[in-house]
Scaffold this motif. Structure first.
Motif, PDB file in Angstrom:
ATOM      1  N   LYS A 185       0.890   5.300  -0.346  1.00 14.26           N
ATOM      2  CA  LYS A 185      -0.126   6.346  -0.166  1.00 14.26           C
ATOM      3  C   LYS A 185       0.534   7.709  -0.008  1.00 14.26           C
TER       4      LYS A 185
ATOM      5  N   GLN B   9       0.812  -1.217   0.000  1.00  8.22           N
ATOM      6  CA  GLN B   9       0.000   0.000   0.000  1.00  8.22           C
ATOM      7  C   GLN B   9       0.849   1.271   0.000  1.00  8.22           C
TER       8      GLN B   9
ATOM      9  N   THR C 291      -3.677  -0.030  -3.552  1.00 12.64           N
ATOM     10  CA  THR C 291      -3.374  -1.270  -2.861  1.00 12.64           C
ATOM     11  C   THR C 291      -3.272  -2.428  -3.842  1.00 12.64           C
TER      12      THR C 291
ATOM     13  N   ASN D 104      -7.723   6.090   3.380  1.00 13.38           N
ATOM     14  CA  ASN D 104      -7.251   5.788   4.730  1.00 13.38           C
ATOM     15  C   ASN D 104      -7.515   6.978   5.638  1.00 13.38           C
TER      16      ASN D 104
ATOM     17  N   ASP E  31      -8.647   1.467   6.758  1.00 11.88           N
ATOM     18  CA  ASP E  31      -8.367   1.434   5.318  1.00 11.88           C
ATOM     19  C   ASP E  31      -9.578   0.901   4.576  1.00 11.88           C
TER      20      ASP E  31
ATOM     21  N   ASN F 273      -7.210   3.011  -2.575  1.00  9.98           N
ATOM     22  CA  ASN F 273      -7.211   2.881  -1.115  1.00  9.98           C
ATOM     23  C   ASN F 273      -7.413   4.257  -0.473  1.00  9.98           C
TER      24      ASN F 273
END
Length: 193
Positions: free
Chosen positions: A95, A93, A117, A145, A163, A143
């Motif tokens: 980010k 993942q 992801t 979060n 998530d 994804n």
């Protein structure tokens, strides 16, 4: 004189690099799959490890990038006759995130992130007498979060985060919430370097 000035500058930079305002942090989390979907119903969390780097400090917000890797295990088919296999899911993942760093709540740091992801499903064992080891499958998706970190000490923090992953489904898989939505709650500790 120049050596003393250089030494003072170097000492100041070193102290700044290892202060609470450090740009790097590492974390270890327990991933807990939740919701009524194929991950939430069949998988248990093993571990999630991550690293964060804050590259912009804009007074009350920090902007940075993070990278997490996690492991989930599905052994619901173990020892039920013809199906004797388990599936290990590895997640990757990357980010970008925004983190609040406000003086009014100095120990709390809420954050939101957006990324991508990859979930690699790696089976091992037998299914109806056939060895399924090595027949891995990769699924991926966007994804989102969000979470909050709490400073225990200047370097150590606890965090909880959520998530949401929306996987792209293949043609032969029905495009329904059960097959595409993944929800994982992560609880863990982190350390600022």
């Amino acid at each position: 004189m120049n050596k003393k000035l250089l030494l003072a500058l170097l000492l100041t930079l070193t102290i700044k690099a290892f202060s609470q305002d450090s740009k790097f942090s590492i974390e270890a989390n327990y991933p807990l799959p939740i919701d009524d979907n194929f991950i939430g119903k069949n998988y248990t969390g093993i571990i999630d490890i991550g690293v964060k780097y804050r590259f912009f400090d804009l007074n009350i917000i920090n902007i940075g990038a993070s990278f997490n890797g996690g492991v989930l295990l599905n052994n619901s088919n173990q020892n039920n006759g013809l199906q004797d296999f388990k599936v290990t899911s590895y997640s990757i993942q990357p980010k970008v995130f925004v983190e609040l760093d406000m003086e009014s709540i100095p120990k709390f740091h809420p954050f939101v992130g957006l990324g991508y992801t990859l979930m690699i499903f790696d089976p091992s064992g037998t299914n109806n007498g056939f060895d399924v080891s090595g027949e891995s499958d990769t699924q991926s998706g966007i994804n989102a979060n969000l979470g909050i970190a709490y400073d225990i000490t200047e370097k150590l923090f606890a965090q909880i985060q959520y998530d949401f992953v929306k996987l792209g489904v293949e043609n032969e898989v029905p495009d329904i919430k059960f097959n595409r939505n993944v929800n994982i709650l992560k609880i863990g500790l982190g350390f600022r370097l």
